[in-house]
Design a protein around this motif. Structure first.
Motif, PDB file in Angstrom:
ATOM      1  N   THR A 121       0.645  -1.175   0.131  1.00 51.15           N
ATOM      2  CA  THR A 121      -0.014   0.131   0.111  1.00 51.15           C
ATOM      3  C   THR A 121       0.839   1.032  -0.114  1.00 51.15           C
ATOM      4  OG1 THR A 121      -0.020  -0.203   2.434  1.00 51.15           O
ATOM      5  CG2 THR A 121      -2.048  -1.066   1.185  1.00 51.15           C
ATOM      6  N   ASP A 133      -0.835   3.290   5.213  1.00 55.38           N
ATOM      7  CA  ASP A 133      -1.749   3.326   4.056  1.00 55.38           C
ATOM      8  C   ASP A 133      -1.928   5.020   4.032  1.00 55.38           C
ATOM      9  OD1 ASP A 133      -3.904   2.994   2.344  1.00 55.38           O
ATOM     10  OD2 ASP A 133      -5.355   3.338   3.976  1.00 55.38           O
ATOM     11  N   ARG A 189      -2.892  -4.371   2.864  1.00 55.62           N
ATOM     12  CA  ARG A 189      -3.552  -4.573   1.574  1.00 55.62           C
ATOM     13  C   ARG A 189      -4.477  -5.771   1.817  1.00 55.62           C
ATOM     14  NH1 ARG A 189      -1.406  -9.076  -1.118  1.00 55.62           N
ATOM     15  NH2 ARG A 189      -2.062  -9.547  -2.888  1.00 55.62           N
TER      16      ARG A 189
END
Length: 433
Positions: free
Chosen positions: A102, A173, A184
Motif C-alpha cells: 500500500t 496507508d 493490503r
C-alpha cells in the motif's frame, strides 16, 4: 512447464507478476506516470518467454511479469532485471519505484489506467477502486490441467494465511500507520470474491460459482475474482496472490519457491487419492485476518486444527510440507536461507515500522526504494556457498551485487547497494519460536 535449479532434479515451472508503486522523487507521494514510465522501459529482455511490463488499475502502478522460468536462479535474474529496468525508467521520468503493498504517503488519487476493462471496473465498484493502489506479488505454477488446478487450490487453502503473514509489507496507508502488517488484505476485502477461496468439488463447480458472481454483477467478468488462489483464467497454472508486493527480489523468490513446493505437495496428495481437507471458510477468514493484522508476530489461527498456534511454528510446518518437492528441485537450502533472512531481518512490514520509528514515513519510502533495487535478505559478507551467494544450489548472485553475473541487471555497481541490512536497518536476531 518444468526445470530445475542449477541442473538439479526438475521441478514444476513458474512465473511471477510483481506490482509496484510509482512515487514522486521529491515528495514521495504516488504519481500517475505509469504510461510514461512503461514507454521509457521498452520491451522486456525475456519477452520471448512471456516477460513483459504492464499498466495496472491506476496510473501510479506498474507491473513486471517474468517469462516462464524453470529454476530459482533464472527467476531471480528476471525479477532483478524487471526491477532494475523499471527503476531506471522511473528515475528518468522524475519518479521512484517502490515495492510496498500500500502507499506509505498520501497524495491525490491517480487516474485509472486507460482501457475499456479498467473503465468497466471503475464503473462497477465506484469509490472502492478510486484510490485502490494495493500491490501484490502473484505466483503462477504450472499444473497438468484445469481439474488439477481446482483440486490444488483446495489443498492450498489452509496455507494462504501463512503466505500472507510471511509476505506482509503494507503497514502504512497514505501517511497513516494502520497497525496491520498486511493492510493490503483489508483493501482487498472491500471486493466480492476476496480472501481464501471456497472449496470446490470440480472445475465445473468452480466455474459455476464464478459464473454466478458474474451474472449477479458482483464481478465484471470471470477473470475478476479476488481470491488469493485460483486456476488462472488465461494460463495452465495455479495463480497464488497472497503476498504483498515483495520488498526485495529474494522475498519474491521465497514466495515463489514455497508456492511451487506447496503445489507439488498437493499434486502428490492427489496422485495418492487424498483430496484436500474441507477447512471451514469462516475459520480461514479468521486466520487470514489474524495474518494481516499481526504478520509473523505472535499467534495465528491454524485452519485445520482451529487452534491458535505460534506463527513461526505454522511457517515451519508449511516449509516442512513443501520440503520434499523443494529438495527434489534443489531449492531446499535456498528456502532455508531466505526464511532465516526473514527471521533475522523481520518481514517487510517489520522493517517499514522500524524505519518509521527512526525517521518517519519519508524514511520508509527511502528504505523501500533501496530494498526494491537491492538483492535480498542475507547479512553483509554473504558469499559463495551460503545459499544466496552464487554457489551451488543458490538463488542467484550476491545480495549486494558484488558480482555481476549472467542475467544481472546491467550496470550494477559492485558493493553499491546495502539492501535491507544496511547499518540503520540491522537488528539483532530474535529468539527462535
Amino acid at each position: 512447464m518444468g526445470g530445475g535449479v542449477g541442473g538439479h532434479a526438475p521441478g514444476v515451472s513458474l512465473g511471477v507478476e510483481e506490482e509496484f508503486l510509482l512515487v514522486d522523487a521529491l515528495s514521495g507521494e504516488c504519481v500517475g506516470h505509469a504510461e510514461d514510465i512503461l514507454e521509457r522501459a521498452g520491451p522486456h529482455r525475456w519477452r520471448a518467454s512471456g516477460g513483459s511490463f504492464h499498466t495496472e488499475l491506476l496510473g501510479s502502478q506498474v507491473e513486471a511479469v517474468t517469462g516462464v522460468c524453470h529454476d530459482l536462479a533464472g527467476l531471480r535474474a528476471q525479477l532483478r532485471y524487471g526491477r532494475a529496468r523499471l527503476a531506471e525508467a522511473a528515475r528518468e521520468g522524475g519518479a521512484l519505484l517502490v515495492a510496498s503493498g500500500t502507499p506509505v504517503l498520501g497524495g491525490s488519487p491517480p487516474q485509472a489506467a486507460r482501457g475499456e476493462r479498467f473503465a468497466a471496473i471503475v464503473s462497477a465498484y465506484g469509490d472502492v477502486v478510486e484510490d485502490y493502489q494495493a500491490c501484490g506479488c502473484h505466483v503462477h505454477v504450472g499444473v497438468p490441467d484445469r481439474e488439477s488446478a481446482v483440486a490444488v487450490v483446495n489443498h492450498l487453502r489452509p496455507w494462504l494465511p501463512v503466505l500472507v503473514a510471511l509476505a506482509a509489507n503494507s503497514p502504512f496507508d497514505r501517511g497513516r500507520p494502520t497497525r496491520y502488517a498486511a493492510r493490503r488484505m483489508m483493501e482487498m476485502a472491500r471486493f466480492p470474491g476476496a480472501g481464501v477461496p471456497p472449496w470446490s468439488a470440480s472445475a465445473a463447480d468452480y466455474d459455476a460459482r464464478v459464473a454466478a458472481l458474474v451474472e449477479s454483477g458482483a464481478l465484471v467478468d470471470a477473470a475478476m475474482t479476488f481470491w488469493l488462489a485460483r486456476p488462472s483464467p488465461r494460463w495452465p497454472t495455479v495463480e497464488v496472490r497472497a503476498g504483498d508486493a515483495a520488498a526485495t527480489a529474494d522475498e519474491a523468490v521465497l514466495q515463489a519457491a514455497l508456492v511451487r513446493g506447496l503445489v507439488a505437495a498437493a499434486l502428490a496428495e492427489l496422485a495418492a487419492g487424498r483430496e484436500a481437507p474441507r477447512v471451514d471458510g469462516q475459520v480461514c477468514a479468521a486466520a487470514l485476518w489474524n495474518a494481516a493484522r499481526h504478520g509473523l508476530d505472535g499467534a495465528m489461527v491454524d485452519p485445520v486444527s482451529r487452534r491458535a498456534v505460534p506463527a513461526w511454528r505454522l511457517l515451519d510446518g508449511m516449509v516442512a510440507r513443501a520440503a520434499p518437492a523443494l529438495e527434489a528441485a534443489g531449492d531446499l537450502d535456498t528456502v532455508f536461507t531466505l526464511v532465516e533472512g526473514v527471521r533475522r531481518a523481520g518481514t517487510g512490514a517489520d522493517r517499514q515500522c522500524r524505519a518509521a520509528r527512526r525517521g518517519g514515513p519519508r524514511a520508509v519510502v527511502d528504505m523501500l526504494v533501496r530494498q526494491t533495487e537491492s538483492g535480498g535478505l542475507a547479512p553483509e559478507g554473504t558469499g559463495p556457498g551460503t545459499g544466496l551467494g552464487g554457489g551451488p544450489g543458490s538463488a542467484g548472485g550476491p545480495v549486494d551485487g558484488a558480482v555481476e553475473g549472467p542475467g544481472e541487471p546491467p550496470g550494477a555497481t559492485p558493493g553499491a547497494k546495502p539492501g535491507v541490512w544496511d547499518a540503520g536497518e540491522r537488528v539483532p536476531e530474535p529468539d527462535a519460536p
